[in-house]
Write a protein that holds these residues in place. Sequence first.
Motif, PDB file in Angstrom:
ATOM      1  N   THR A   1       5.550 -11.033   7.879  1.00  0.00           N
ATOM      2  CA  THR A   1       5.270 -12.399   7.431  1.00  0.00           C
ATOM      3  C   THR A   1       3.861 -12.817   7.815  1.00  0.00           C
ATOM      4  O   THR A   1       3.137 -13.433   7.018  1.00  0.00           O
ATOM      5  CB  THR A   1       6.283 -13.381   8.051  1.00  0.00           C
ATOM      6  OG1 THR A   1       7.604 -13.001   7.655  1.00  0.00           O
ATOM      7  CG2 THR A   1       6.015 -14.799   7.578  1.00  0.00           C
TER       8      THR A   1
ATOM      9  N   GLU B   1      16.723 -10.838   0.544  1.00  0.00           N
ATOM     10  CA  GLU B   1      16.091 -10.576   1.836  1.00  0.00           C
ATOM     11  C   GLU B   1      14.590 -10.324   1.663  1.00  0.00           C
ATOM     12  O   GLU B   1      13.763 -10.863   2.405  1.00  0.00           O
ATOM     13  CB  GLU B   1      16.759  -9.377   2.500  1.00  0.00           C
ATOM     14  CG  GLU B   1      16.287  -9.112   3.917  1.00  0.00           C
ATOM     15  CD  GLU B   1      17.070  -7.994   4.577  1.00  0.00           C
ATOM     16  OE1 GLU B   1      16.556  -7.429   5.570  1.00  0.00           O
ATOM     17  OE2 GLU B   1      18.187  -7.664   4.101  1.00  0.00           O
TER      18      GLU B   1
ATOM     19  N   ILE C   1      17.577 -10.388   8.340  1.00  0.00           N
ATOM     20  CA  ILE C   1      16.176 -10.567   8.745  1.00  0.00           C
ATOM     21  C   ILE C   1      16.084 -10.825  10.242  1.00  0.00           C
ATOM     22  O   ILE C   1      15.227 -10.271  10.943  1.00  0.00           O
ATOM     23  CB  ILE C   1      15.523 -11.727   7.955  1.00  0.00           C
ATOM     24  CG1 ILE C   1      15.349 -11.331   6.477  1.00  0.00           C
ATOM     25  CG2 ILE C   1      14.174 -12.105   8.554  1.00  0.00           C
ATOM     26  CD1 ILE C   1      14.853 -12.451   5.601  1.00  0.00           C
ATOM     27  N   MET C   2      16.977 -11.648  10.763  1.00  0.00           N
ATOM     28  CA  MET C   2      16.954 -12.016  12.175  1.00  0.00           C
ATOM     29  C   MET C   2      17.343 -10.856  13.092  1.00  0.00           C
ATOM     30  O   MET C   2      17.098 -10.903  14.301  1.00  0.00           O
ATOM     31  CB  MET C   2      17.891 -13.198  12.422  1.00  0.00           C
ATOM     32  CG  MET C   2      17.422 -14.520  11.837  1.00  0.00           C
ATOM     33  SD  MET C   2      15.867 -15.110  12.601  1.00  0.00           S
ATOM     34  CE  MET C   2      14.643 -14.567  11.392  1.00  0.00           C
ATOM     35  N   ARG C   3      17.911  -9.807  12.543  1.00  0.00           N
ATOM     36  CA  ARG C   3      18.282  -8.653  13.374  1.00  0.00           C
ATOM     37  C   ARG C   3      17.047  -7.928  13.891  1.00  0.00           C
ATOM     38  O   ARG C   3      17.064  -7.342  14.967  1.00  0.00           O
ATOM     39  CB  ARG C   3      19.149  -7.692  12.569  1.00  0.00           C
ATOM     40  CG  ARG C   3      20.544  -8.212  12.295  1.00  0.00           C
ATOM     41  CD  ARG C   3      21.352  -7.206  11.514  1.00  0.00           C
ATOM     42  NE  ARG C   3      21.475  -5.926  12.234  1.00  0.00           N
ATOM     43  CZ  ARG C   3      22.136  -4.887  11.747  1.00  0.00           C
ATOM     44  NH1 ARG C   3      22.707  -4.962  10.554  1.00  0.00           N
ATOM     45  NH2 ARG C   3      22.220  -3.777  12.441  1.00  0.00           N
ATOM     46  N   ASP C   4      15.951  -7.951  13.131  1.00  0.00           N
ATOM     47  CA  ASP C   4      14.707  -7.318  13.565  1.00  0.00           C
ATOM     48  C   ASP C   4      13.592  -8.356  13.443  1.00  0.00           C
ATOM     49  O   ASP C   4      12.776  -8.330  12.522  1.00  0.00           O
ATOM     50  CB  ASP C   4      14.409  -6.084  12.713  1.00  0.00           C
ATOM     51  CG  ASP C   4      13.300  -5.222  13.321  1.00  0.00           C
ATOM     52  OD1 ASP C   4      12.670  -5.665  14.300  1.00  0.00           O
ATOM     53  OD2 ASP C   4      13.083  -4.110  12.812  1.00  0.00           O
ATOM     54  N   LYS C   5      13.567  -9.272  14.397  1.00  0.00           N
ATOM     55  CA  LYS C   5      12.638 -10.393  14.336  1.00  0.00           C
ATOM     56  C   LYS C   5      11.187  -9.940  14.427  1.00  0.00           C
ATOM     57  O   LYS C   5      10.302 -10.521  13.789  1.00  0.00           O
ATOM     58  CB  LYS C   5      12.936 -11.386  15.448  1.00  0.00           C
ATOM     59  CG  LYS C   5      14.293 -12.067  15.319  1.00  0.00           C
ATOM     60  CD  LYS C   5      14.516 -13.034  16.461  1.00  0.00           C
ATOM     61  CE  LYS C   5      15.896 -13.685  16.350  1.00  0.00           C
ATOM     62  NZ  LYS C   5      16.160 -14.622  17.481  1.00  0.00           N
TER      63      LYS C   5
ATOM     64  N   ALA D   1      10.036  -8.597  11.056  1.00  0.00           N
ATOM     65  CA  ALA D   1       9.963  -9.715  10.111  1.00  0.00           C
ATOM     66  C   ALA D   1       8.750 -10.590  10.394  1.00  0.00           C
ATOM     67  O   ALA D   1       8.035 -11.019   9.472  1.00  0.00           O
ATOM     68  CB  ALA D   1      11.247 -10.546  10.191  1.00  0.00           C
ATOM     69  N   THR D   2       8.494 -10.842  11.689  1.00  0.00           N
ATOM     70  CA  THR D   2       7.359 -11.682  12.065  1.00  0.00           C
ATOM     71  C   THR D   2       6.037 -11.024  11.702  1.00  0.00           C
ATOM     72  O   THR D   2       5.124 -11.671  11.171  1.00  0.00           O
ATOM     73  CB  THR D   2       7.391 -11.973  13.574  1.00  0.00           C
ATOM     74  OG1 THR D   2       8.614 -12.632  13.900  1.00  0.00           O
ATOM     75  CG2 THR D   2       6.217 -12.856  13.980  1.00  0.00           C
TER      76      THR D   2
ATOM     77  N   TRP E   1      19.575 -13.717   5.475  1.00  0.00           N
ATOM     78  CA  TRP E   1      18.891 -14.312   6.629  1.00  0.00           C
ATOM     79  C   TRP E   1      19.341 -13.646   7.936  1.00  0.00           C
ATOM     80  O   TRP E   1      18.518 -13.386   8.819  1.00  0.00           O
ATOM     81  CB  TRP E   1      19.136 -15.799   6.668  1.00  0.00           C
ATOM     82  CG  TRP E   1      18.469 -16.492   7.832  1.00  0.00           C
ATOM     83  CD1 TRP E   1      19.040 -17.009   8.945  1.00  0.00           C
ATOM     84  CD2 TRP E   1      17.066 -16.705   7.969  1.00  0.00           C
ATOM     85  NE1 TRP E   1      18.091 -17.535   9.778  1.00  0.00           N
ATOM     86  CE2 TRP E   1      16.857 -17.368   9.208  1.00  0.00           C
ATOM     87  CE3 TRP E   1      15.950 -16.407   7.183  1.00  0.00           C
ATOM     88  CZ2 TRP E   1      15.601 -17.732   9.659  1.00  0.00           C
ATOM     89  CZ3 TRP E   1      14.687 -16.785   7.640  1.00  0.00           C
ATOM     90  CH2 TRP E   1      14.523 -17.424   8.859  1.00  0.00           C
TER      91      TRP E   1
END
Length: 389
Positions: A22, A311, A11-15, A18-19, A8
């Motif tokens: 998704t 991930e 994933i949050m390192r490159d929002k 990821a967004t 997690w």
Amino acid sequence: MTLLSLAWANIMRDKLAATLNTALMAVGMATIVLLLLFGHHLSQRMTQDAAGIDLVLGAKGSPTQLVLSAIYHADIPTGNIPLAEAERWAEHPMVRSAIPLALGDSWRGFRIVGTTHAYPAVYDAELRTGRLWTERGEVTVGADVAARGLSVGSGFAGVHGLAAGGHVHDDNRYRVVGILAPTGTVIDRLVLTSVQSVWAIHGDAEPEAPEITSMLLDYATPFAATRLPRLINSQSPLQAASPAEQTSRMLQLLGVGIDGFRAFAWVLVVTASLGVFIALYHALEARRYELALLRSLGATRAEVLLSLLIEGMLLSSAGAIAGLALGHGTASIIGQWLDFAATDGLSGAHWVPREGWLLCYGVVVGALAALLPAIRAYRSDVASVLKSA
């Protein structure tokens, strides 16, 4: 730190990436969900509307048009037929029961149907208020019709045809004497009256050569399904059409179009899967030192591999879940917009069993997308990576 929290955090390192991945996955999944819901709704609705009706008698022409007009009230009839000829076949030993239909007029797009009390009984329709029609000019309306502002005692004039702008029969008005409870079938959208009322509206309450639009038949024996339609089509000026056969044909034709949209949706899903793969592959290149450092601090090869798989599965699963929510939400909005909410119509509250496979796909595609980067991380030499950093 657990493997899940590590995945997690990565994933949050490159929002942004990821967004985007998704969102692309969600749009593809939502399109598939919407098509599944629409196909399920249409198939269920058409099956319910045709239930209890084995054969339709009508004028020669397209059997599909005959079924659309007589069963689903979604097309113009193929013409009128002599009542005497229809009754001759209604009295055939292979026929258990027959229901006449006289069509031609409508009110605000809802068809006015001249028939008998046996017709609402086919759909197990019950009265919500009032009673069934008995006198000429009296009508009993379906739930959807009543929702447009009619109540017991209301009066209105029919319009010739289904489209707006037809001739208005102001000289012969109908009076509502009853309202049916919702059934989730075609009868919710109909105005029911007697055949004599329809004849009277068009100038002749007791015609010398009475005609109706169609006759709905119920077989007395299973053998009739193979024998009676051929007898009617070959030995009379009428046409016999099977609702089951024509409904299946229409659903197959519609399925071709739905398959096209579904293929496009899968293209979006596959594209999103490739996006997850590319994002993880490039992220691995940027995180080689970090992964090597984790290994040097005691993390095993299997744990590093598993963290990358998790991930990928988190990204694609999030897209799948968001897609399911978006698809059901869109279905509810469309259902409200098309005014289906009053009946058992298109709704996001329904669940199609095949949707479960979409969730499974979300997990699997994430694992597959992360597999190659995970294998590369598994095989990397810790010493050489730390030495080159």
